[in-house]
Scaffold this motif. Sequence first.
Motif, PDB file in Angstrom:
ATOM      1  N   GLN A   2       1.337  -1.401   0.620  1.00  0.00           N
ATOM      2  CA  GLN A   2       0.317   0.376  -0.354  1.00  0.00           C
ATOM      3  C   GLN A   2       0.655   1.310   0.207  1.00  0.00           C
ATOM      4  O   GLN A   2       0.390   2.292  -0.721  1.00  0.00           O
ATOM      5  CB  GLN A   2      -1.104  -0.041   1.233  1.00  0.00           C
ATOM      6  CG  GLN A   2      -2.093  -1.107   1.366  1.00  0.00           C
ATOM      7  CD  GLN A   2      -3.208  -1.050   3.003  1.00  0.00           C
ATOM      8  OE1 GLN A   2      -2.364  -0.823   3.714  1.00  0.00           O
ATOM      9  NE2 GLN A   2      -4.082  -1.841   2.544  1.00  0.00           N
ATOM     10  N   ALA A   3       2.231   1.013   0.802  1.00  0.00           N
ATOM     11  CA  ALA A   3       2.700   2.531   0.642  1.00  0.00           C
ATOM     12  C   ALA A   3       3.635   2.531  -0.864  1.00  0.00           C
ATOM     13  O   ALA A   3       3.401   3.734  -1.160  1.00  0.00           O
ATOM     14  CB  ALA A   3       3.838   2.764   1.943  1.00  0.00           C
ATOM     15  N   ALA A   4       3.750   1.386  -0.930  1.00  0.00           N
ATOM     16  CA  ALA A   4       4.886   1.992  -2.153  1.00  0.00           C
ATOM     17  C   ALA A   4       3.360   2.183  -3.781  1.00  0.00           C
ATOM     18  O   ALA A   4       3.337   2.915  -4.540  1.00  0.00           O
ATOM     19  CB  ALA A   4       5.586   0.539  -3.180  1.00  0.00           C
ATOM     20  N   GLU A   5       2.634   2.136  -3.535  1.00  0.00           N
ATOM     21  CA  GLU A   5       1.386   2.198  -4.762  1.00  0.00           C
ATOM     22  C   GLU A   5       0.721   3.721  -3.979  1.00  0.00           C
ATOM     23  O   GLU A   5       0.294   4.568  -5.168  1.00  0.00           O
ATOM     24  CB  GLU A   5       0.237   0.993  -4.035  1.00  0.00           C
ATOM     25  CG  GLU A   5       0.041  -0.833  -5.169  1.00  0.00           C
ATOM     26  CD  GLU A   5      -0.637  -1.119  -4.902  1.00  0.00           C
ATOM     27  OE1 GLU A   5      -1.295  -0.544  -4.077  1.00  0.00           O
ATOM     28  OE2 GLU A   5      -0.993  -2.386  -5.560  1.00  0.00           O
ATOM     29  N   ARG A   9       5.167   4.238  -6.209  1.00  0.00           N
ATOM     30  CA  ARG A   9       6.909   4.069  -6.584  1.00  0.00           C
ATOM     31  C   ARG A   9       6.802   1.769  -6.414  1.00  0.00           C
ATOM     32  O   ARG A   9       5.828   1.377  -5.903  1.00  0.00           O
ATOM     33  CB  ARG A   9       7.671   4.186  -5.477  1.00  0.00           C
ATOM     34  CG  ARG A   9       7.587   5.688  -5.646  1.00  0.00           C
ATOM     35  CD  ARG A   9       8.301   6.056  -5.808  1.00  0.00           C
ATOM     36  NE  ARG A   9       9.910   5.655  -6.409  1.00  0.00           N
ATOM     37  CZ  ARG A   9      10.997   5.851  -5.758  1.00  0.00           C
ATOM     38  NH1 ARG A   9      10.887   7.303  -5.157  1.00  0.00           N
ATOM     39  NH2 ARG A   9      12.524   5.046  -6.120  1.00  0.00           N
ATOM     40  N   PRO A  10       7.711   1.135  -7.170  1.00  0.00           N
ATOM     41  CA  PRO A  10       7.730  -0.181  -7.045  1.00  0.00           C
ATOM     42  C   PRO A  10       7.902  -0.293  -6.717  1.00  0.00           C
ATOM     43  O   PRO A  10       8.558   0.006  -5.607  1.00  0.00           O
ATOM     44  CB  PRO A  10       8.188   0.055  -8.658  1.00  0.00           C
ATOM     45  CG  PRO A  10       9.414   1.023  -8.844  1.00  0.00           C
ATOM     46  CD  PRO A  10       8.838   2.125  -8.492  1.00  0.00           C
ATOM     47  N   LEU A  11       7.666  -1.176  -5.574  1.00  0.00           N
ATOM     48  CA  LEU A  11       8.523  -2.167  -4.893  1.00  0.00           C
ATOM     49  C   LEU A  11       9.626  -2.959  -4.426  1.00  0.00           C
ATOM     50  O   LEU A  11      10.049  -2.692  -3.853  1.00  0.00           O
ATOM     51  CB  LEU A  11       7.343  -3.877  -4.628  1.00  0.00           C
ATOM     52  CG  LEU A  11       5.814  -3.656  -3.587  1.00  0.00           C
ATOM     53  CD1 LEU A  11       5.022  -4.938  -3.771  1.00  0.00           C
ATOM     54  CD2 LEU A  11       5.890  -3.575  -2.706  1.00  0.00           C
ATOM     55  N   GLU A  12      10.658  -2.946  -6.098  1.00  0.00           N
ATOM     56  CA  GLU A  12      11.910  -3.258  -6.240  1.00  0.00           C
ATOM     57  C   GLU A  12      12.630  -2.562  -5.593  1.00  0.00           C
ATOM     58  O   GLU A  12      13.798  -2.721  -5.563  1.00  0.00           O
ATOM     59  CB  GLU A  12      11.984  -3.261  -7.359  1.00  0.00           C
ATOM     60  CG  GLU A  12      11.547  -4.912  -7.652  1.00  0.00           C
ATOM     61  CD  GLU A  12       9.954  -4.723  -8.587  1.00  0.00           C
ATOM     62  OE1 GLU A  12       8.818  -5.245  -9.188  1.00  0.00           O
ATOM     63  OE2 GLU A  12       9.790  -3.553  -8.186  1.00  0.00           O
ATOM     64  N   TYR A  16      10.649   0.488   0.427  1.00  0.00           N
ATOM     65  CA  TYR A  16       9.582  -0.785   0.453  1.00  0.00           C
ATOM     66  C   TYR A  16      10.508  -1.757  -0.521  1.00  0.00           C
ATOM     67  O   TYR A  16      10.426  -2.894   1.055  1.00  0.00           O
ATOM     68  CB  TYR A  16       8.906  -0.372  -0.466  1.00  0.00           C
ATOM     69  CG  TYR A  16       8.628   1.536  -0.885  1.00  0.00           C
ATOM     70  CD1 TYR A  16       7.738   1.001   0.269  1.00  0.00           C
ATOM     71  CD2 TYR A  16       8.613   1.871  -2.074  1.00  0.00           C
ATOM     72  CE1 TYR A  16       7.272   2.693   0.123  1.00  0.00           C
ATOM     73  CE2 TYR A  16       8.503   2.807  -1.981  1.00  0.00           C
ATOM     74  CZ  TYR A  16       7.474   3.754  -1.132  1.00  0.00           C
ATOM     75  OH  TYR A  16       7.371   5.005  -1.508  1.00  0.00           O
ATOM     76  N   ARG A  17      11.475  -1.872  -0.985  1.00  0.00           N
ATOM     77  CA  ARG A  17      12.650  -3.752  -0.466  1.00  0.00           C
ATOM     78  C   ARG A  17      12.647  -3.633   0.109  1.00  0.00           C
ATOM     79  O   ARG A  17      13.035  -5.623   0.224  1.00  0.00           O
ATOM     80  CB  ARG A  17      13.617  -3.482  -1.799  1.00  0.00           C
ATOM     81  CG  ARG A  17      13.942  -4.575  -2.144  1.00  0.00           C
ATOM     82  CD  ARG A  17      15.232  -4.607  -3.160  1.00  0.00           C
ATOM     83  NE  ARG A  17      15.952  -3.170  -3.066  1.00  0.00           N
ATOM     84  CZ  ARG A  17      17.250  -2.606  -3.627  1.00  0.00           C
ATOM     85  NH1 ARG A  17      17.121  -3.855  -5.324  1.00  0.00           N
ATOM     86  NH2 ARG A  17      17.481  -2.123  -3.294  1.00  0.00           N
ATOM     87  N   ASN A  18      13.285  -2.526   1.073  1.00  0.00           N
ATOM     88  CA  ASN A  18      14.246  -2.968   2.691  1.00  0.00           C
ATOM     89  C   ASN A  18      13.523  -3.896   3.628  1.00  0.00           C
ATOM     90  O   ASN A  18      13.193  -4.236   3.967  1.00  0.00           O
ATOM     91  CB  ASN A  18      14.786  -2.086   3.261  1.00  0.00           C
ATOM     92  CG  ASN A  18      15.585  -1.716   4.137  1.00  0.00           C
ATOM     93  OD1 ASN A  18      16.657  -3.336   4.189  1.00  0.00           O
ATOM     94  ND2 ASN A  18      15.194  -0.820   4.949  1.00  0.00           N
ATOM     95  N   GLN A  19      11.757  -2.914   3.441  1.00  0.00           N
ATOM     96  CA  GLN A  19      10.953  -3.182   4.183  1.00  0.00           C
ATOM     97  C   GLN A  19      10.456  -4.379   4.089  1.00  0.00           C
ATOM     98  O   GLN A  19       9.854  -5.161   5.076  1.00  0.00           O
ATOM     99  CB  GLN A  19       9.957  -2.396   4.110  1.00  0.00           C
ATOM    100  CG  GLN A  19      10.027  -0.632   4.596  1.00  0.00           C
ATOM    101  CD  GLN A  19       9.432   0.039   4.463  1.00  0.00           C
ATOM    102  OE1 GLN A  19       8.200   0.199   3.521  1.00  0.00           O
ATOM    103  NE2 GLN A  19       9.307   1.784   5.202  1.00  0.00           N
ATOM    104  N   LEU A  20      10.071  -4.889   2.957  1.00  0.00           N
ATOM    105  CA  LEU A  20       9.537  -6.447   2.607  1.00  0.00           C
ATOM    106  C   LEU A  20      11.017  -7.910   2.814  1.00  0.00           C
ATOM    107  O   LEU A  20      10.781  -8.507   3.304  1.00  0.00           O
ATOM    108  CB  LEU A  20       9.309  -6.078   0.780  1.00  0.00           C
ATOM    109  CG  LEU A  20       8.839  -7.724   0.534  1.00  0.00           C
ATOM    110  CD1 LEU A  20       7.757  -8.056   1.131  1.00  0.00           C
ATOM    111  CD2 LEU A  20       8.331  -7.785  -1.315  1.00  0.00           C
TER     112      LEU A  20
END
Length: 111
Positions: A2-5, A9-12, A16-20
């Motif tokens: 949701q934050a990336a959307e 911005r892409p999740l990659e 966002y990638r770091n959080q994932l």
Amino acid sequence: IQAAESAARPLEVDPYRNQLFELFVFANGAGLTSPNEAGDLTAETLCRELSARCGLLAATQQQAGQSQVKLGPKELQQMRPLWAVMRLWMEWTYAWDRWAEFHPSEAAVED
């Protein structure tokens, strides 16, 4: 997701990638990235659960029963971040599981 959307911005990309990845590390540390009877957070399970939460599971099951029917733009837009999560999760699982194979001296120290 949701934050990336929200940021478009892409999740990659970070953060966002770091959080994932931090979530992956916690799940792996808890033994949840391998299939087990008590429940797991494998890439497949994670994707299935996330798709069910956003209504994509029902949409894809409905479309699968109809021949030559494609998902709509809204569903495809929702699927892209799920594919990203699944791909990243699978890559991290693969790399994490094979770490000792490529770092034998470090694995021996840990034992």
